[in-house]
Design an enzyme around this catalytic site. Structure first.
Site, PDB file in Angstrom:
ATOM      1  N   GLU A 173      67.552  22.429  19.424  1.00 47.28           N
ATOM      2  CA  GLU A 173      68.726  23.009  20.069  1.00 47.28           C
ATOM      3  C   GLU A 173      68.266  24.202  20.894  1.00 47.28           C
ATOM      4  O   GLU A 173      67.783  25.192  20.354  1.00 47.28           O
ATOM      5  CB  GLU A 173      69.766  23.452  19.040  1.00 47.28           C
ATOM      6  CG  GLU A 173      71.026  24.000  19.689  1.00 47.28           C
ATOM      7  CD  GLU A 173      72.049  24.528  18.701  1.00 47.28           C
ATOM      8  OE1 GLU A 173      73.204  24.723  19.100  1.00 47.28           O
ATOM      9  OE2 GLU A 173      71.684  24.752  17.532  1.00 47.28           O
ATOM     10  N   GLU A 198      80.104  25.767  10.291  1.00 50.29           N
ATOM     11  CA  GLU A 198      80.134  25.166  11.628  1.00 50.29           C
ATOM     12  C   GLU A 198      78.812  25.529  12.274  1.00 50.29           C
ATOM     13  O   GLU A 198      78.629  26.632  12.790  1.00 50.29           O
ATOM     14  CB  GLU A 198      81.330  25.687  12.411  1.00 50.29           C
ATOM     15  CG  GLU A 198      81.633  24.890  13.664  1.00 50.29           C
ATOM     16  CD  GLU A 198      80.876  25.390  14.869  1.00 50.29           C
ATOM     17  OE1 GLU A 198      79.905  24.705  15.267  1.00 50.29           O
ATOM     18  OE2 GLU A 198      81.226  26.432  15.416  1.00 50.29           O
ATOM     19  N   SER A 253      73.653  29.046  13.342  1.00 50.92           N
ATOM     20  CA  SER A 253      72.597  28.041  13.430  1.00 50.92           C
ATOM     21  C   SER A 253      72.481  27.247  12.134  1.00 50.92           C
ATOM     22  O   SER A 253      72.990  27.658  11.080  1.00 50.92           O
ATOM     23  CB  SER A 253      71.263  28.717  13.726  1.00 50.92           C
ATOM     24  OG  SER A 253      70.863  29.519  12.615  1.00 50.92           O
ATOM     25  N   CYS A 274      77.904  25.746  21.241  1.00 50.59           N
ATOM     26  CA  CYS A 274      77.319  24.788  20.295  1.00 50.59           C
ATOM     27  C   CYS A 274      77.555  23.344  20.700  1.00 50.59           C
ATOM     28  O   CYS A 274      76.785  22.459  20.320  1.00 50.59           O
ATOM     29  CB  CYS A 274      77.841  25.042  18.883  1.00 50.59           C
ATOM     30  SG  CYS A 274      79.639  24.923  18.738  1.00 50.59           S
ATOM     31  N   PRO A 308      80.573  40.695  12.027  1.00 50.36           N
ATOM     32  CA  PRO A 308      80.161  40.206  13.341  1.00 50.36           C
ATOM     33  C   PRO A 308      78.644  40.176  13.467  1.00 50.36           C
ATOM     34  O   PRO A 308      77.928  40.822  12.692  1.00 50.36           O
ATOM     35  CB  PRO A 308      80.775  41.223  14.300  1.00 50.36           C
ATOM     36  CG  PRO A 308      80.881  42.483  13.496  1.00 50.36           C
ATOM     37  CD  PRO A 308      81.149  42.043  12.075  1.00 50.36           C
TER      38      PRO A 308
END
Length: 477
Positions: free
Chosen positions: A381, A247, A226, A281, A173
């Site tokens: 972003e 992803e 990211s 995202c 995590p």
């Protein structure tokens, strides 16, 4: 409170006793600790996963599914605790946390339901008395690297498909949100999974993430994170030719044309941008609105943004804090850079006023106007509650701005013209297109990016298939 790691169905601390603090994004207070694992714990997790995988893969898929159903039942049983922990470690509102727990259960049950649908192929041979089979087999040991925006759901999204297809998984995590992962592993233990099928280690990317990624024993890495993190993982795993499912981020444009339903579009845009404090995202990261309706749309958008309440995520149904201090600093930097380049703040743009916001990672829902394609808030972003508005001449200019980006995760398009949206389906260089729709994601769909937004993907039949590799057999008889 101290939450340990989970290796070979045992609860472990770091071999050197080191710990990491977990802070509440709403207050900045330390409320939990987890082990700062070392190479020793990484090695134990890898060895345990490799040992367990051989026997796990030999179980019938439906038997593996039985364990996954038990995990899903355990998550439902611990729903109240998990919701509370998600609020405390990630900062999302209690309502959003409830949705995340529900999504996690759905990820697990969808994977379990796939047990009887796993399939290969049979093709005719070119020779007599010969058969050609293509089997789909597990990779072996897989690694799940999870982002901080959905600490529990991303575990379900990765672990469910990995387990039903016969892989074992090591969970790592994010440093900011490790507590729900520890509770998930307690549920795994209670479900009776064999030792090593799920292992979990906590620590920094340098101390824990890097040796996991570089291990030749790990045969598939699935990362949600990211673009920069994905590039680092791809580079570090290249020497072992490790399979990747990345992803990654993106900067989704929200395109509004002059024939759009402006009321519905403005509401959908506000929800899509400020959900989970903008830390999704596929959030709308910028508005590209046709000049003819720009004023009207912006007015409606600002009216919706003005209604968003910012406050204690445990009791407030609006918007909570940003998860990490570093993410907050980045948002502040991007806004300052955008304003210096000519953008104007139409709403928000600072930390909320009041004693309850004096500590923690708070930032107001922010709208920037007079932005351009080169504005920092459009170019980068943001991953926070900031929405720049760019006026465009027409659909073609909006399409050009969207496709000129190096990433391509998702995009929104609002128009009533079938010719335009059919054209967009062919020409928008992105993994997901929301046509006259707000932010949504169904488990039976497929979540993937184009260009720098990643390779591979999650969800649905294609997501589950990503945890299988093919084996071709030519059989004479």
């Amino acid at each position: 409170m101290f939450y340990k790691c989970f290796i070979d169905n045992e609860w472990v601390e770091a071999s050197n006793g080191a710990r990491m603090e977990v802070r509440n994004p709403a207050t900045g207070e330390v409320w939990a600790e987890v082990p700062a694992c070392t190479q020793a714990e990484v090695d134990q997790a890898i060895e345990s996963s490799a040992r367990a995988q051989k026997e796990w893969a030999l179980l019938p898929p439906i038997e593996r599914a039985g364990y996954i159903y038990k995990i899903a039942e355990g998550i439902e049983r611990e729903r109240a605790l998990l919701e509370e922990l998600l609020v405390k470690e990630q900062g999302k509102t209690l309502a959003e946390a409830a949705g995340e727990v529900t999504d996690t259960i759905r990820y697990m049950t969808y994977s379990a339901e796939a047990a009887r649908r796993l399939r290969g192929d049979i093709f005719p041979s070119d020779n007599p008395r010969e058969q050609l089979f293509i089997y789909k087999v597990p990779f072996g040991v897989t690694l799940g690297l999870c982002a901080y925006n959905y600490p529990l759901a991303l575990i379900g999204r990765k672990a469910g498909p990995a387990l039903v297809t016969g892989n074992t998984m090591i969970l790592k995590p994010h440093e900011a949100t490790p507590v729900t992962a520890s509770v998930f592993c307690r549920i795994v233990e209670e479900a009776g999974l064999p030792p090593g099928v799920i292992n979990m280690v906590t620590g920094t990317g340098a101390e824990v993430g890097a040796p996991l990624v570089e291990s030749p024993t790990v045969r598939l890495i699935t990362l949600t994170g990211s673009i920069r993190a994905g590039q680092a993982v791809a580079q570090a795993s290249a020497k072992n030719i490790t399979a990747l499912s990345l992803e990654l981020g993106g900067s989704a444009p929200f395109i509004v044309l002059k024939d759009a339903d402006l009321d519905a579009a403005a509401e959908a845009c506000a929800i899509a941008r400020f959900a989970n404090a903008g830390q999704v995202c596929i959030c709308s990261e910028s508005v590209l609105v046709e000049e003819a309706v720009a004023d009207a749309f912006t007015e409606k958008l600002l009216a919706h943004v003005a209604k968003i309440k910012v406050g204690d995520p445990m009791t407030n149904g609006g918007m909570g804090p940003i998860t990490t201090p570093g993410a907050l600093e980045r948002v502040e930097k991007i806004v300052a850079e955008s304003v210096a380049a000519g953008a104007a703040i139409a709403a928000g743009g600072k930390r909320p006023e009041g004693a309850e916001y004096a500590t923690g990672n708070w930032y107001e829902p922010t709208v920037l106007v007079n932005a351009s394609a080169d504005t920092a808030a459009v170019r980068e972003e943001i991953f926070g509650p900031v929405l720049p508005v760019v006026r465009v001449a027409d659909y073609e200019e909006a399409l050009s701005i969207a496709n000129d980006r190096p990433d391509g995760l998702s995009a929104y398009l609002w128009t009533q013209n079938p010719s335009v949206y059919m054209d967009a389906i062919q020409r928008l260089e992105t993994g997901t297109i929301f046509l006259n729709s707000g932010i949504i994601g169904y488990i039976q769909g497929y979540h993937n990016g184009h260009k720098l937004s990643g390779v591979g993907g999650e969800d649905g039949v294609y997501g589950i298939e990503g945890y299988l590799q093919k084996r071709t057999v030519y059989q004479k008889f």
